[in-house]
Design a protein around this motif. Structure first.
Motif, PDB file in Angstrom:
ATOM      1  N   ILE A  12      -0.527   1.684   5.230  1.00 27.35           N
ATOM      2  CA  ILE A  12       0.626   2.294   4.079  1.00 27.35           C
ATOM      3  C   ILE A  12       1.728   1.780   4.609  1.00 27.35           C
ATOM      4  CG2 ILE A  12       1.503   4.443   3.102  1.00 27.35           C
ATOM      5  CD1 ILE A  12      -1.404   3.777   2.242  1.00 27.35           C
TER       6      ILE A  12
ATOM      7  N   ILE B 257      -2.464  13.047   7.195  1.00 25.72           N
ATOM      8  CA  ILE B 257      -1.700  11.941   6.526  1.00 25.72           C
ATOM      9  C   ILE B 257      -1.390  10.977   7.486  1.00 25.72           C
ATOM     10  CG2 ILE B 257       0.404  11.712   5.316  1.00 25.72           C
ATOM     11  CD1 ILE B 257       0.330  14.416   4.423  1.00 25.72           C
TER      12      ILE B 257
ATOM     13  N   HIS C 103      -5.079   2.825   6.445  1.00 22.19           N
ATOM     14  CA  HIS C 103      -5.064   2.143   5.404  1.00 22.19           C
ATOM     15  C   HIS C 103      -3.651   1.063   5.341  1.00 22.19           C
ATOM     16  CE1 HIS C 103      -8.196   4.792   4.362  1.00 22.19           C
ATOM     17  NE2 HIS C 103      -8.483   3.949   3.403  1.00 22.19           N
TER      18      HIS C 103
ATOM     19  N   VAL D 231      -7.051  11.041  -2.520  1.00 22.91           N
ATOM     20  CA  VAL D 231      -7.395  10.853  -0.964  1.00 22.91           C
ATOM     21  C   VAL D 231      -7.468  12.532  -0.730  1.00 22.91           C
ATOM     22  CG1 VAL D 231      -6.514  10.599   1.200  1.00 22.91           C
ATOM     23  CG2 VAL D 231      -5.858   8.972  -0.537  1.00 22.91           C
TER      24      VAL D 231
ATOM     25  N   ALA E  27      -2.562  11.682  -2.453  1.00 25.04           N
ATOM     26  CA  ALA E  27      -3.232  12.684  -1.872  1.00 25.04           C
ATOM     27  C   ALA E  27      -2.598  13.951  -2.185  1.00 25.04           C
ATOM     28  CB  ALA E  27      -2.878  12.501  -0.098  1.00 25.04           C
TER      29      ALA E  27
ATOM     30  N   PHE F  63      -4.546   8.696   7.695  1.00 28.83           N
ATOM     31  CA  PHE F  63      -4.846   7.834   6.589  1.00 28.83           C
ATOM     32  C   PHE F  63      -3.791   6.881   6.409  1.00 28.83           C
ATOM     33  CE2 PHE F  63      -4.305   6.538   2.287  1.00 28.83           C
ATOM     34  CZ  PHE F  63      -5.487   6.582   1.778  1.00 28.83           C
ATOM     35  N   CYS F  64      -2.633   6.987   7.009  1.00 28.97           N
ATOM     36  CA  CYS F  64      -1.723   5.970   6.631  1.00 28.97           C
ATOM     37  C   CYS F  64      -2.080   4.803   7.695  1.00 28.97           C
ATOM     38  CB  CYS F  64      -0.262   6.383   7.238  1.00 28.97           C
ATOM     39  SG  CYS F  64       0.384   7.558   5.619  1.00 28.97           S
TER      40      CYS F  64
ATOM     41  N   PHE G 290      -2.228   5.121  -3.501  1.00 24.46           N
ATOM     42  CA  PHE G 290      -3.184   6.128  -3.119  1.00 24.46           C
ATOM     43  C   PHE G 290      -2.439   7.463  -3.393  1.00 24.46           C
ATOM     44  CE2 PHE G 290      -4.055   2.675  -0.623  1.00 24.46           C
ATOM     45  CZ  PHE G 290      -5.596   2.575  -0.364  1.00 24.46           C
TER      46      PHE G 290
ATOM     47  N   ILE H 137       2.432  11.589  -2.379  1.00 26.87           N
ATOM     48  CA  ILE H 137       1.829  12.903  -1.881  1.00 26.87           C
ATOM     49  C   ILE H 137       2.102  13.809  -2.932  1.00 26.87           C
ATOM     50  CG2 ILE H 137       2.138  14.758  -0.096  1.00 26.87           C
ATOM     51  CD1 ILE H 137       2.620  12.478   1.844  1.00 26.87           C
TER      52      ILE H 137
ATOM     53  N   VAL I  40       5.496   5.839   1.869  1.00 24.78           N
ATOM     54  CA  VAL I  40       5.033   7.181   1.521  1.00 24.78           C
ATOM     55  C   VAL I  40       6.022   7.733   0.189  1.00 24.78           C
ATOM     56  CG1 VAL I  40       4.415   9.440   2.353  1.00 24.78           C
ATOM     57  CG2 VAL I  40       3.829   7.364   3.653  1.00 24.78           C
TER      58      VAL I  40
ATOM     59  N   ASN J 216       0.872  -1.210   0.051  1.00 27.34           N
ATOM     60  CA  ASN J 216      -0.047  -0.020  -0.112  1.00 27.34           C
ATOM     61  C   ASN J 216       0.912   1.311   0.217  1.00 27.34           C
ATOM     62  OD1 ASN J 216      -2.180  -1.649   0.015  1.00 27.34           O
ATOM     63  ND2 ASN J 216      -2.365  -1.531   2.324  1.00 27.34           N
TER      64      ASN J 216
ATOM     65  N   LEU K  94       1.631   5.433  -0.656  1.00 23.36           N
ATOM     66  CA  LEU K  94       0.794   6.807  -0.674  1.00 23.36           C
ATOM     67  C   LEU K  94       1.817   7.770  -1.416  1.00 23.36           C
ATOM     68  CD1 LEU K  94      -1.474   8.943   0.039  1.00 23.36           C
ATOM     69  CD2 LEU K  94      -0.146   9.130   2.278  1.00 23.36           C
TER      70      LEU K  94
END
Ligand code: AMP
Ligand code: GLY
Length: 453
Positions: A92, A83, A90, A73, A60, A86-87, A58, A36, A95, A32, A34
């Motif tokens: 994550i 953040i 989910h 997101v 964001a 969310f991490c 994902f 940014i 990142v 997973n 993320l």
């Protein structure tokens, strides 16, 4: 028979332990990730990462394009608490920070200092490392301390303005003035006459860019041709990602105002193995040693803005992130699982993973809003995106309107990248596809890559 075990969330860190503990063969990696940011760079990163094994991406906050390769997101890049929540929610595992501002603001420090976030890998330097981009005066000191080739300079503030004017008088036109701090990409001025340079120096110190220009770096002008070289480092080891050439001015033939970037080409023909060897020996290695000596644990991208002066590389600037639009070209030339490379980077074992780049040439053409880089309108409906073939269209500034149509939402709107066996071939495909995209006021440069043929 092999047993397939699906774990919830991100299991790649513990895959080997799971194997030992469970005594079963793990065949399903879940990652997973993320990303940014919300520009073309982030779309390109997300697009490449999404192709990796088990990747769930994902972005964001993302844009209309990133929604096609992952899930957007609704979080701002500086909303560290949001953040974090969310991490955790989910699971994550990685990142990837696209833009510089959250890095300069300490998002990596925030992750490393938080007990719950410590286990999450994050690509980007901490606040200390991000000073390479966040303060031009710091970067110049760093280069001087570490013997890294760069333009001669003087750092000036209100207290030594007289020295600044005297230093300017020793230089030849054009004159380069740089705001020390981040100024939304507008903090570098190149002036043709000494009078203009002195006037601008006064204005900058007087607050033209707010506190960002309380200190100004006056620099000798370097003549040459620019190239962006991208390093991915885990602090110890590094790989050179594909290099690229950026086209900064709004008009053909490098005319008109500076922009965020109107196109890119990768590879760059003058970046020969000999040139790149000099870059590694004179710039990359001393930079990494210098960071280590400063106690900086740097895991992330270093973007070297270089000037090739008669075959020798000089650093114009450091950035602590990938370039935009260079990333839109570079990502199409990285072979294999980019997520795996970034996991290895965060884990300090970049030397253990296989990394290869394609021999193809990538040409990226940026389509921008009418009026950009000055005032422009948003919300123009875009058509033709579903007609494209043989290229990738990375969204830079787009959004979906209430009717679900893709509309413009920024100055730089969409970056079309095509690959070919030569610049000519890649250009032909990219420009052919660009003609299919329509929106009111659309503008793009017609000469991306022409100077390199
Ligand atoms: P940026 O820092 O991205 O706003 O870009 C500044 C641009 O100014 C660079 O990409 C170069 O084209 C130019 N520039 C900056 N420093 C120098 C220098 N010392 N000599 C020549 N050109 C420079
Ligand atoms: N393309 C230049 C930058 O990203 O700063």
């Amino acid at each position: 028979m092999e047993q397939i075990i699906m774990y919830p969330g991100d299991n790649s860190k513990d895959a080997m332990d799971w194997k030992a503990i469970q005594g079963q063969h793990v065949t399903a990696v879940v990652r997973n990730i993320l990303v940014i940011g919300s520009g073309g760079r982030e779309h390109a990163l997300a697009w490449k990462l999404a192709q990796g094994e088990g990747a769930k991406v994902f972005v964001a906050p993302g844009n209309a394009g990133t929604a096609g390769v992952g899930s957007n997101v609704n979080l701002k890049v500086n909303d560290f608490e949001g953040i974090k929540a969310f991490c955790l929610q989910h699971e994550i595992g990685l990142v990837v920070v696209g833009p510089e501002q959250p890095l300069v603001d300490g998002i990596v420090d925030f992750f490393r200092q938080d007990e719950q976030l410590q286990r999450i890998r994050i690509i980007g330097p901490d606040r200390k490392g991000a000073r390479l981009e966040g303060s031009k005066a710091f970067a110049k000191d760093f280069m001087e301390r570490n013997g890294i080739p760069t333009a001669r300079c003087l750092k000036v503030n209100q207290d030594n303005l007289g020295d600044g004017i005297a230093f300017l008088a020793t230089l030849h036109a054009p004159y380069v003035l740089k705001a020390d701090g981040l100024a939304a990409g507008k903090g570098v001025l190149i002036l043709d006459t000494l009078e203009e340079a002195i006037a601008e120096l006064n204005e900058m110190l007087g607050g033209k860019f707010g506190s960002a220009s309380a200190t100004v770096v006056i620099e000798e002008f370097l003549k040459g041709i620019e190239v962006s070289v991208f390093v991915l480092t885990d602090g110890e080891h590094y790989v050179l990602l594909p290099e690229a050439k950026d086209y900064k001015r709004i008009g053909d033939g490098d005319q008109g105002l500076n922009t965020g970037g109107m196109g890119a080409v990768s590879p760059v023909p003058f970046c020969t193995p000999t040139f790149l060897k000099k870059v590694e020996e004179r710039i990359v290695m001393p930079t990494l040693t210098g960071l280590r000596n400063d106690g900086v644990d740097y895991k992330g991208f270093i973007f070297l803005g270089l000037m090739n002066c008669g075959g020798d590389p000089y650093v114009i600037e450091y950035n602590v992130r990938m370039g935009d639009p260079e990333t839109e070209a570079v990502m199409t030339r990285i072979e294999g699982d980019f997520a795996e490379l970034l996991y290895a980077c965060a884990d300090g074992c970049l030397d253990k993973v296989h990394y290869a780049k394609s021999d193809k040439t990538a040409v990226t053409v940026m389509l921008v809003s009418g009026g950009y880089p000055e005032a422009y309108e948003k919300g123009k409906v875009m058509t033709g995106l579903d007609q494209l073939y043989g290229c990738v269209a990375f969204h830079a500034g787009t959004a979906l309107n209430a009717e679900g149509q893709v509309v413009t939402a920024g100055g730089r709107v969409i970056a079309v990248t095509a690959l070919g066996d030569s610049i000519e071939e890649a250009r032909a495909v990219a420009y052919q596809q660009v003609t299919q995209i329509h929106f009111e006021g659309e503008h793009h440069r017609k000469d991306i890559g022409l100077d390199l043929i």
